[in-house]
Design a protein around this motif. Structure first.
Motif, mmCIF file in Angstrom:
data_model
loop_
_atom_site.group_PDB
_atom_site.id
_atom_site.type_symbol
_atom_site.label_atom_id
_atom_site.label_comp_id
_atom_site.label_asym_id
_atom_site.label_seq_id
_atom_site.Cartn_x
_atom_site.Cartn_y
_atom_site.Cartn_z
ATOM 1 N N LEU A 46 0.849 -1.193 0.000
ATOM 2 C CA LEU A 46 0.000 0.000 0.000
ATOM 3 C C LEU A 46 0.882 1.239 0.000
ATOM 4 O O LEU A 46 1.837 1.327 0.781
ATOM 5 N N VAL A 47 0.543 2.198 -0.855
ATOM 6 C CA VAL A 47 1.254 3.477 -0.890
ATOM 7 C C VAL A 47 0.207 4.570 -0.708
ATOM 8 O O VAL A 47 -0.611 4.815 -1.595
ATOM 9 N N THR A 48 0.259 5.223 0.460
ATOM 10 C CA THR A 48 -0.829 6.133 0.831
ATOM 11 C C THR A 48 -0.520 7.592 0.492
ATOM 12 O O THR A 48 -0.482 8.460 1.348
ATOM 13 N N GLY A 49 -0.324 7.834 -0.808
ATOM 14 C CA GLY A 49 -0.365 9.207 -1.277
ATOM 15 C C GLY A 49 0.945 9.953 -1.351
ATOM 16 O O GLY A 49 1.985 9.521 -0.877
ATOM 17 N N ASP A 50 0.860 11.130 -1.954
ATOM 18 C CA ASP A 50 2.006 11.948 -2.338
ATOM 19 C C ASP A 50 2.989 11.104 -3.130
ATOM 20 O O ASP A 50 4.176 10.980 -2.810
ATOM 21 N N LEU A 51 2.455 10.529 -4.202
ATOM 22 C CA LEU A 51 3.265 9.735 -5.117
ATOM 23 C C LEU A 51 4.159 10.649 -5.940
ATOM 24 O O LEU A 51 5.335 10.369 -6.150
ATOM 25 N N ALA A 52 3.589 11.729 -6.435
ATOM 26 C CA ALA A 52 4.316 12.742 -7.196
ATOM 27 C C ALA A 52 4.476 13.989 -6.336
ATOM 28 O O ALA A 52 3.683 14.230 -5.424
ATOM 29 N N ASP A 53 5.497 14.779 -6.631
ATOM 30 C CA ASP A 53 5.703 15.999 -5.849
ATOM 31 C C ASP A 53 4.938 17.183 -6.417
ATOM 32 O O ASP A 53 4.503 18.056 -5.666
ATOM 33 N N HIS A 54 4.755 17.204 -7.757
ATOM 34 C CA HIS A 54 4.069 18.330 -8.392
ATOM 35 C C HIS A 54 2.821 17.891 -9.162
ATOM 36 O O HIS A 54 2.173 18.727 -9.793
ATOM 37 N N GLY A 55 2.526 16.598 -9.173
ATOM 38 C CA GLY A 55 1.356 16.106 -9.890
ATOM 39 C C GLY A 55 1.481 16.168 -11.400
ATOM 40 O O GLY A 55 0.472 16.291 -12.100
ATOM 41 N N LEU A 56 2.701 16.057 -11.924
ATOM 42 C CA LEU A 56 2.934 16.173 -13.357
ATOM 43 C C LEU A 56 2.877 14.799 -14.030
ATOM 44 O O LEU A 56 3.262 13.791 -13.431
ATOM 45 N N HIS A 71 4.677 -7.860 -6.158
ATOM 46 C CA HIS A 71 3.539 -7.851 -5.255
ATOM 47 C C HIS A 71 2.445 -6.931 -5.805
ATOM 48 O O HIS A 71 2.748 -5.949 -6.493
ATOM 49 N N PRO A 72 1.169 -7.183 -5.489
ATOM 50 C CA PRO A 72 0.124 -6.216 -5.855
ATOM 51 C C PRO A 72 0.385 -4.866 -5.179
ATOM 52 O O PRO A 72 0.710 -4.820 -3.985
ATOM 53 N N VAL A 73 0.257 -3.785 -5.920
ATOM 54 C CA VAL A 73 0.499 -2.436 -5.394
ATOM 55 C C VAL A 73 -0.813 -1.664 -5.431
ATOM 56 O O VAL A 73 -1.442 -1.526 -6.490
ATOM 57 N N LEU A 74 -1.230 -1.147 -4.264
ATOM 58 C CA LEU A 74 -2.483 -0.408 -4.119
ATOM 59 C C LEU A 74 -2.144 1.042 -3.780
ATOM 60 O O LEU A 74 -1.312 1.303 -2.911
ATOM 61 N N LEU A 75 -2.818 1.981 -4.439
ATOM 62 C CA LEU A 75 -2.469 3.393 -4.329
ATOM 63 C C LEU A 75 -3.672 4.239 -3.953
ATOM 64 O O LEU A 75 -4.813 3.887 -4.230
#
Length: 254
Positions: A46-56, A71-75
């Motif tokens: 699980l990756v809980t957000g702020d994947l990108a710094d500027h949303g580009l 592994h399955p990756v959930l965002l």
């Protein structure tokens, strides 16, 4: 028994010291390499957000590459993410500004990834449509299995002056929904850039440490954000009694 790796706040594209974002990418890559070389399986990452710094869009192309895993990756999105490019690049969907909410049915639990972002703001809120969706999915879901509810912003103060003013607000509304569904075993979030655990609405609230940086407590001194701490992640283990246990791990450079 369910075992999930939980990380947050990779901020791909964040420039630190004029490095063109290489530091953020390298740290996220270290964490994913650590997970991919585990001798045993994980049920999900699980990756809980702020994947990108500027949303580009180009940052989300990096996200897709760096987070590729056996592994399955959930965002879910965070306050630095932007919904339209997130949808287009990561989900292959048409652009749209509505909240990005997803239900994932793992073998031992339902995982509901919610969008607590408010476009253009740093604080968070689960809007009425998201709370209605959460209520409906918990009602219609697999009643014999536990559920984990994940989002970016913690709905509770963590005693971090840098984070608490931009936490998730509207907490009473969320608590009302959660109390209707006793199969919810825990809440998972990020945003705080610190490994923490507390409670909300009578449930464990488990906060993933930040990969790109660490937010420190006032007693630790300093400016409040440390860039020299190594990246970390959490392992959540959910047993047959629906009891979550969390283990935090430091990921040392290879």
């Amino acid at each position: 028994m369910l075992t999930i790796a939980h990380l947050s706040d990779i901020h791909l594209g964040q420039v630190h010291g004029g490095d063109g974002g290489e530091r953020a990418r390298r740290r996220a890559g270290q964490v994913m390499a650590f997970l991919d070389t585990l001798p045993g399986p994980l049920d999900a990452v699980l990756v809980t957000g702020d994947l990108a710094d500027h949303g580009l869009p180009e940052e989300y192309r990096q996200v897709a590459e760096v987070l590729a895993s056996r592994h399955p990756v959930l965002l879910c999105p965070g306050n630095h993410d932007r919904r339209s490019p997130y949808r287009e690049v990561l989900l292959g969907e048409a652009p749209g500004e509505g909240p990005v909410n997803r239900l994932h049915r793992l073998p031992g639990a339902d995982v509901l990834m919610l969008d607590s972002s408010i476009p253009g703001q740093d604080d968070g809120l689960l809007d009425d449509a998201t709370l209605d969706w959460l209520d409906a999915e918990l009602t219609a879901g697999r009643s014999g299995l536990p559920a984990l509810v994940a989002f970016h912003h913690p709905p509770q103060e963590l005693h971090l002056p840098y984070v608490d003013p931009i936490r998730q607000f509207g907490a009473v509304r969320l608590a009302r929904v959660l109390r209707r569904h006793p199969r919810v075993a825990a809440l998972l979030c990020g945003h705080a850039h610190t490994a923490a655990a507390t409670t909300f609405a009578g449930l464990p609230l488990l906060v993933a440490p930040g990969v790109v940086s660490t937010v420190t407590l006032p007693c630790e001194g300093g400016p409040g954000i440390a860039f020299d701490h190594p990246p970390m992640l959490a392992f959540h283990v959910l047993d047959g009694d629906r009891r979550p246990t969390t283990h935090y791990r430091v990921v040392s450079p290879a």
